[in-house]
Design a protein around this motif. Structure first.
Motif, PDB file in Angstrom:
ATOM      1  N   VAL A 367       0.844  -1.167  -0.047  1.00  0.00           N
ATOM      2  CA  VAL A 367      -0.140   0.132   0.097  1.00  0.00           C
ATOM      3  C   VAL A 367       0.888   1.190  -0.020  1.00  0.00           C
ATOM      4  O   VAL A 367       0.311   2.302  -0.648  1.00  0.00           O
ATOM      5  N   GLY A 368       2.014   1.249   0.754  1.00  0.00           N
ATOM      6  CA  GLY A 368       2.933   2.414   0.606  1.00  0.00           C
ATOM      7  C   GLY A 368       3.355   2.687  -0.728  1.00  0.00           C
ATOM      8  O   GLY A 368       3.632   3.977  -0.975  1.00  0.00           O
ATOM      9  N   GLY A 369       3.694   1.604  -1.543  1.00  0.00           N
ATOM     10  CA  GLY A 369       4.090   1.682  -2.676  1.00  0.00           C
ATOM     11  C   GLY A 369       2.985   2.625  -3.730  1.00  0.00           C
ATOM     12  O   GLY A 369       3.197   3.448  -4.411  1.00  0.00           O
ATOM     13  N   VAL A 370       1.735   2.091  -3.326  1.00  0.00           N
ATOM     14  CA  VAL A 370       0.654   2.945  -3.963  1.00  0.00           C
ATOM     15  C   VAL A 370       0.541   4.301  -3.716  1.00  0.00           C
ATOM     16  O   VAL A 370       0.340   5.140  -4.645  1.00  0.00           O
ATOM     17  N   VAL A 373       3.494   6.332  -5.486  1.00  0.00           N
ATOM     18  CA  VAL A 373       3.063   6.524  -6.960  1.00  0.00           C
ATOM     19  C   VAL A 373       2.032   7.661  -7.337  1.00  0.00           C
ATOM     20  O   VAL A 373       2.115   8.629  -7.792  1.00  0.00           O
ATOM     21  N   SER A 374       0.981   7.681  -6.156  1.00  0.00           N
ATOM     22  CA  SER A 374       0.115   8.681  -6.236  1.00  0.00           C
ATOM     23  C   SER A 374       0.435   9.872  -5.960  1.00  0.00           C
ATOM     24  O   SER A 374      -0.023  10.859  -6.504  1.00  0.00           O
ATOM     25  N   ALA A 375       1.621  10.024  -5.195  1.00  0.00           N
ATOM     26  CA  ALA A 375       2.127  11.312  -4.673  1.00  0.00           C
ATOM     27  C   ALA A 375       2.963  12.056  -5.776  1.00  0.00           C
ATOM     28  O   ALA A 375       3.281  12.968  -5.841  1.00  0.00           O
ATOM     29  N   ALA A 382       6.927   6.026 -12.733  1.00  0.00           N
ATOM     30  CA  ALA A 382       6.065   5.049 -11.902  1.00  0.00           C
ATOM     31  C   ALA A 382       6.581   3.675 -11.829  1.00  0.00           C
ATOM     32  O   ALA A 382       6.418   3.074 -10.610  1.00  0.00           O
ATOM     33  N   ASP A 383       7.512   2.942 -12.610  1.00  0.00           N
ATOM     34  CA  ASP A 383       8.018   1.896 -12.561  1.00  0.00           C
ATOM     35  C   ASP A 383       9.134   1.933 -11.452  1.00  0.00           C
ATOM     36  O   ASP A 383       9.060   0.855 -10.574  1.00  0.00           O
ATOM     37  N   ARG A 384       9.864   3.056 -11.047  1.00  0.00           N
ATOM     38  CA  ARG A 384      10.695   3.108 -10.264  1.00  0.00           C
ATOM     39  C   ARG A 384      10.002   3.242  -8.896  1.00  0.00           C
ATOM     40  O   ARG A 384      10.250   2.784  -7.860  1.00  0.00           O
ATOM     41  N   LEU A 385       8.937   4.078  -8.808  1.00  0.00           N
ATOM     42  CA  LEU A 385       8.463   4.370  -7.359  1.00  0.00           C
ATOM     43  C   LEU A 385       7.591   3.233  -7.025  1.00  0.00           C
ATOM     44  O   LEU A 385       7.204   3.256  -5.880  1.00  0.00           O
ATOM     45  N   ALA A 386       6.961   2.450  -7.898  1.00  0.00           N
ATOM     46  CA  ALA A 386       6.112   1.426  -7.647  1.00  0.00           C
ATOM     47  C   ALA A 386       6.758   0.121  -7.114  1.00  0.00           C
ATOM     48  O   ALA A 386       5.997  -0.745  -6.807  1.00  0.00           O
TER      49      ALA A 386
END
Length: 446
Positions: A367-370, A373-375, A382-386
């Motif tokens: 959920v933290g990964g989601v 990315v949302s921020a 996105a691929d890196r932040l997710a």
């Protein structure tokens, strides 16, 4: 054939198979050639590492820029030689591209922008360049940062293996987690010349410590492991720590107050809540005391193309609109190619059914990964932040494999052979008894 089997069995008995996996992974990565390259952020981390080694700002800029241009030129030459209309040789392409890169940025303060707000985003995250400094000093920017990427990826994979073994999984199941880590974006980004590798190691340290606290094992040591991992993560990406710490504190509080499993209602769970809350509070205090870049700054960076256009009036409203468009597009892509969704569904099922404390930690990390990315919902980032969205897959699939190994009948034993599976700790074999009345009845009737 028998000699090969004996050698493999010997490696397994000595617990060297995870190290062998790391060795093979390093060999494969070194064969990737120009597929590994420096990113613009890598240039800034390399420049900071050079400054930590004593170079002036201008000297550090030249060294980091030379490595960046060499790396990008090699990558460009590799891509162009695959085009059917390309007539120039690879060496000529590399030379031309490298010279153009150096000429473009030689006298510039940064390859993106010299805006102080943008530079502060990186100067406030010294963890990765501090770790990279000895590698850069010993091997140069390119070789040093590539070696560091291999070290962080391999170390993180070993931590996955150790965490799963600590959760009571058999060696084969834990090895599945290690291989899954290296095969997913978690492993790929950990090997790059970016802070993701170090941050992933820190996250795994936090999860390992949290699991030990949930299970009341070595509580003082687990508190120390969790606190040290949080501290290193703060130096690497403090804004991400704020999100993760808040989620893990909520998981711990929920487990203590509302969980049906009374085994989670103890001092270890309280300690996890306390350490995570303290980490989140420390980040908030540090941002105020040292005026670290906040979400408001990063939002302006997003919507002004790195501060090259005027600030937007309502960045949060713009973020909501952009995030909505991004997740709609992401959902459409996942429906067209649902591999990630299917793996995640299987992993979530395994974590919910057999997680025993690990499930909540892994799901909170996903959920933290989601949220991360949302921020920052940019397609190119996105691929890196997710990458944290893959953590439930990496930690959940081995649970399904372990359950399969647990219920699988053992092969006939030869005279004098021990009757128990050497891969599974004795305590866990007892815990693997059927969990439902139907399974218990089937087991007793068999």
């Amino acid at each position: 054939m028998s000699d090969a089997r004996s050698a493999i069995a010997s490696i397994r008995r000595r617990g060297a198979l995870p190290l062998l996996v790391c060795l093979l992974y390093a060999v494969f990565q070194l064969g990737a050639g120009p597929q590994w390259t420096l990113f613009p952020d890598s240039y800034r981390y390399a420049r900071a590492a050079e400054q930590y080694l004593g170079a002036s700002r201008q000297e550090a800029h030249r060294e980091a820029l030379a490595a960046f241009c060499t790396s990008r030129a090699a990558h460009r030459a590799h891509d162009e030689k695959l085009q059917p209309e390309e007539k120039r040789g690879e060496r000529a392409i590399r030379s031309t591209e490298e010279r153009a890169c150096l000429d473009r940025w030689a006298d510039a303060p940064d390859i993106t922008t010299g805006d102080p707000r943008y530079q502060a985003i990186f100067s406030s995250r010294p963890g990765y360049p501090l770790l990279a400094a000895p590698f850069v000093g010993a091997f140069g920017v390119l070789r040093g940062m590539r070696l560091l990427g291999l070290v962080t990826a391999a170390a993180a994979s070993l931590m996955v293996y150790g965490l799963l073994r600590g959760a009571g999984l058999a060696r084969r199941a834990a090895l599945t987690g290690q291989l899954a880590f290296l095969a997913t974006p978690l492993g790929w980004w950990s090997a790059q010349a970016l802070g993701e590798g170090l941050f992933t190691v820190c996250v795994l340290g936090i999860l390992w410590g949290g699991l030990l606290l949930f299970r009341r094992r070595s509580v003082p040591g687990a508190v120390a492991l969790t606190a040290l991992s949080y501290g290193a993560a703060v130096l690497t990406r403090y804004s991400s720590v704020l999100v993760l710490a808040a989620l893990l504190a909520a998981v711990g509080a929920g487990a203590f107050c509302f969980s049906r499993d009374r085994r989670l209602r103890h001092a270890g769970t309280v300690a996890l809540v306390g350490v995570s809350t303290a980490a989140a509070a420390a980040v908030v205090a540090a941002m105020r005391v040292w005026d670290l870049p906040s979400s408001q700054v990063t939002l302006q960076d997003t919507f002004t193309h790195h501060f090259t256009t005027p600030d937007v009036a309502h960045p949060w409203s713009a973020l909501l609109q952009l995030a909505t468009r991004f997740w709609r597009d992401w959902a459409a892509q996942q429906i067209a190619a649902p591999g990630f969704l299917l793996l995640t569904a299987l992993a979530v099922w395994a974590l919910a059914r057999y997680g025993e404390g690990l499930g909540g930690l892994a799901l909170a990390t996903g959920v933290g990964g989601v949220l991360l990315v949302s921020a920052h919902p940019l397609v190119q980032e996105a691929d890196r932040l997710a990458v944290l969205m893959w953590m439930p897959v990496v930690l959940g699939l081995p649970l399904a494999v372990d359950r399969h190994l647990a219920v699988r009948p053992l092969p006939p034993r030869t005279p004098g052979e021990p009757g128990e599976d050497p891969d599974r700790p004795p305590r866990q074999r007892v815990a693997r008894a059927p969990v439902t009345a139907t399974e218990a009845k089937a087991d007793s009737s068999g």
